[in-house]
Design an enzyme around this catalytic site. Structure first.
Site, PDB file in Angstrom:
ATOM      1  N   GLU A 273       0.995  -0.980  -0.122  1.00  0.00           N
ATOM      2  CA  GLU A 273      -0.086   0.110   0.017  1.00  0.00           C
ATOM      3  C   GLU A 273       0.999   1.394   0.067  1.00  0.00           C
ATOM      4  OE1 GLU A 273      -4.076  -0.926   1.908  1.00  0.00           O
ATOM      5  OE2 GLU A 273      -3.509   1.032   2.899  1.00  0.00           O
ATOM      6  N   HIS A 294       8.289 -27.089   0.186  1.00  0.00           N
ATOM      7  CA  HIS A 294       7.591 -28.319  -0.604  1.00  0.00           C
ATOM      8  C   HIS A 294       6.400 -27.752  -1.726  1.00  0.00           C
ATOM      9  CE1 HIS A 294      10.208 -30.945   2.136  1.00  0.00           C
ATOM     10  NE2 HIS A 294      10.372 -30.161   2.592  1.00  0.00           N
ATOM     11  N   LYS A 397     -12.748   1.574  -2.478  1.00  0.00           N
ATOM     12  CA  LYS A 397     -13.891   1.810  -1.502  1.00  0.00           C
ATOM     13  C   LYS A 397     -15.082   2.683  -1.757  1.00  0.00           C
ATOM     14  CE  LYS A 397     -10.878   1.972   2.829  1.00  0.00           C
ATOM     15  NZ  LYS A 397     -10.557   2.778   4.170  1.00  0.00           N
TER      16      LYS A 397
HETATM   17  O1  PA5 Z   1      -3.562   1.761   5.843  1.00  0.00           O
HETATM   18  C1  PA5 Z   1      -4.731   2.053   5.558  1.00  0.00           C
HETATM   19  O2  PA5 Z   1      -4.901   3.411   5.495  1.00  0.00           O
HETATM   20  C2  PA5 Z   1      -5.754   1.143   5.181  1.00  0.00           C
HETATM   21  O3  PA5 Z   1      -5.302   0.037   5.024  1.00  0.00           O
HETATM   22  C3  PA5 Z   1      -6.803   1.399   5.997  1.00  0.00           C
HETATM   23  O4  PA5 Z   1      -6.341   1.216   7.388  1.00  0.00           O
HETATM   24  C4  PA5 Z   1      -8.160   0.493   5.802  1.00  0.00           C
HETATM   25  O5  PA5 Z   1      -8.524   0.846   4.468  1.00  0.00           O
HETATM   26  C5  PA5 Z   1      -9.201   0.504   6.878  1.00  0.00           C
HETATM   27  O6  PA5 Z   1      -9.701   2.163   6.987  1.00  0.00           O
HETATM   28  P1  PA5 Z   1     -10.155   2.703   8.029  1.00  0.00           P
HETATM   29  O7  PA5 Z   1      -9.304   2.662   9.370  1.00  0.00           O
HETATM   30  O8  PA5 Z   1     -10.637   4.037   7.591  1.00  0.00           O
HETATM   31  O9  PA5 Z   1     -11.586   1.704   8.492  1.00  0.00           O
END
Ligand code: PA5
Length: 405
Positions: A273, A294, A397
């Site tokens: 990410e 394996h 999202k």
């Molecule tokens: O690292 C990030 O920003 C994302 O992975 C969020 O943590 C994830 O999408 C969840 O978002 P939120 O904490 O707003 O529910």
């Protein structure tokens, strides 16, 4: 506390050194606050003692009153807690944690509710935005469950960790009187495990979160240096960039202890990410040995050579309990396996580094978390991408929200 073994770094040292000046500038940007979303960088050195005391007091309350805490969240609001909970299995002495909202499996959630029937339950819902659909759905389901079991007034059993003063979840919490832990706006989900996001549920599970923070502070001190030659974290970041330039577009994090495997999921999110944008980035994956030797071992040995490996191991004297009489034999086999992997990777010219931690405990884990957060951020800055946004995830999202609307 964490040792970086440098076999395949040495031949690349000259190429890595070309990043030295960039590292000095990026280090300054990370620490001087000129870059947004860097609230996590100095966090271990500036722990808010009042806030920590509140987290510890509430976690004691949870441990005394309940037997299960359902942690509802996804991505950065879930993976760090889950990784620490699995890795520190031996240290748990509090409530049992259950995890909801990290998938949309109806059967998974149905089975979860069945398991909760045998417990005295509290909820900990975590969402920085307060609008993530998977989290919202699971929270709705669990609120209905709680009402069925405890009547309409179960608000004292709900703990909310969400963005400061904003979002739907914050408003709901204020309206219903749930206990709220506000999140620093300058810390993104995947860099948030050392905030209340991880600390509250982990402390409720009986894990020593003060030791976790101590380990992070030790890493902060060791790695707060802009000279690549002195800083293994920045060496690793430069090394990754050199390998990316060589066409190594996949990194396999490999583990030997099954308790550590969930840490691989946390690493995958952190790197994917943070780095996977503008058609750049190294795709992170995780392997569990011996099982994967394996199964995908054949690909690793003779498949498309697009990857390098980062092996995360425990020091041989880490004091792991093994079935009586077998300690030495397990150690010998593990060492032989590691040597064999090294041998075959070297023969094929596949770059491999080994990161060894002293022990599987909270302090070492805190160190390792901070090491990787900083290495990841630096690696992204060297690659020319923003480590702290996630436009691709946001696109998914909002499209999902549109479809459901
Ligand atoms: O690292 C990030 O920003 C994302 O992975 C969020 O943590 C994830 O999408 C969840 O978002 P939120 O904490 O707003 O529910």
């Amino acid at each position: 506390m964490l040792k970086l073994e440098t076999n395949s770094i040495a031949p690349r040292w000259e190429a890595m050194a070309s990043y030295a000046q960039k590292i000095v500038k990026a280090h300054q940007k990370l620490h001087d606050g000129s870059l947004a979303m860097t609230g996590w960088v100095d966090l271990p050195a500036n722990v808010d003692e009042t806030y920590l005391a509140e987290i510890l007091a509430v976690s004691t309350e949870i441990r005394q009153q309940y037997t299960a805490l359902v942690v509802i969240g996804i991505g950065g609001s879930y993976l760090g807690t889950r990784a620490c909970y699995d890795l520190l299995e031996a240290d748990r002495c509090g409530v049992e944690l259950f995890f909801a909202g990290w998938n949309l499996g109806g059967r998974y959630h149905e089975k979860l509710l069945q398991k909760l029937d045998g417990h005295d339950v509290a909820l900990c819902v975590i969402s920085k935005s307060g609008t993530t659909l998977e989290t919202t759905l699971a929270f709705d389901l669990l609120k209905e469950y709680m009402e069925g079991r405890y009547g309409s007034d179960f608000s004292d059993r709900v703990y909310v960790i969400t963005g400061e003063n904003s979002g739907a979840l914050h408003q709901e919490a204020a309206g219903k009187g749930y206990r709220v832990f506000p999140l620093d706006e300058e810390i993104g989900g995947r860099y948030s495990v050392l905030t209340s996001v991880g600390l509250l549920p982990l402390a409720a599970a009986g894990i020593d979160v003060t030791a976790l923070l101590d380990g992070a502070k030790e890493a902060y001190d060791d790695l707060n240096c802009d000279d690549m030659e002195q800083n293994p974290c920045y060496q690793y970041a430069a090394y990754r960039n050199v390998l990316f330039g060589e066409g190594k577009v996949t990194e396999f994090f490999s583990f030997i202890e099954p308790e550590m495997f969930q840490f691989g999921f946390w690493l995958k999110q952190l790197f994917a990410e943070s780095e996977g944008k503008n058609c750049r980035g190294i795709y992170p994956s995780a392997l569990l040995y011996s099982a994967d030797l394996h199964s995908v071992g054949q690909f690793l040995e003779e498949g498309h050579p697009i990857f390098f490996e980062t092996m995360i191991t425990l020091a041989s004297d880490a004091g792991i309990n093994v079935v009586q009489g077998y300690k030495k034999i397990y150690q010998e086999h593990t060492m032989a396996m590691v040597d064999a992997v090294y041998h075959v990777r070297n023969e094929k010219g596949t770059p491999i580094v080994k990161l060894t931690i002293d022990a599987l405990d909270a302090k070492n884990l805190g160190y390792m978390i901070y090491f990787f957060e900083k290495a990841c951020a630096m690696s992204c800055l060297l690659m020319g991408v923003n480590p702290f946004d996630q436009p691709g995830v946001e696109a998914y999202k909002s499209h999902m929200r549109l479809l459901l609307d």
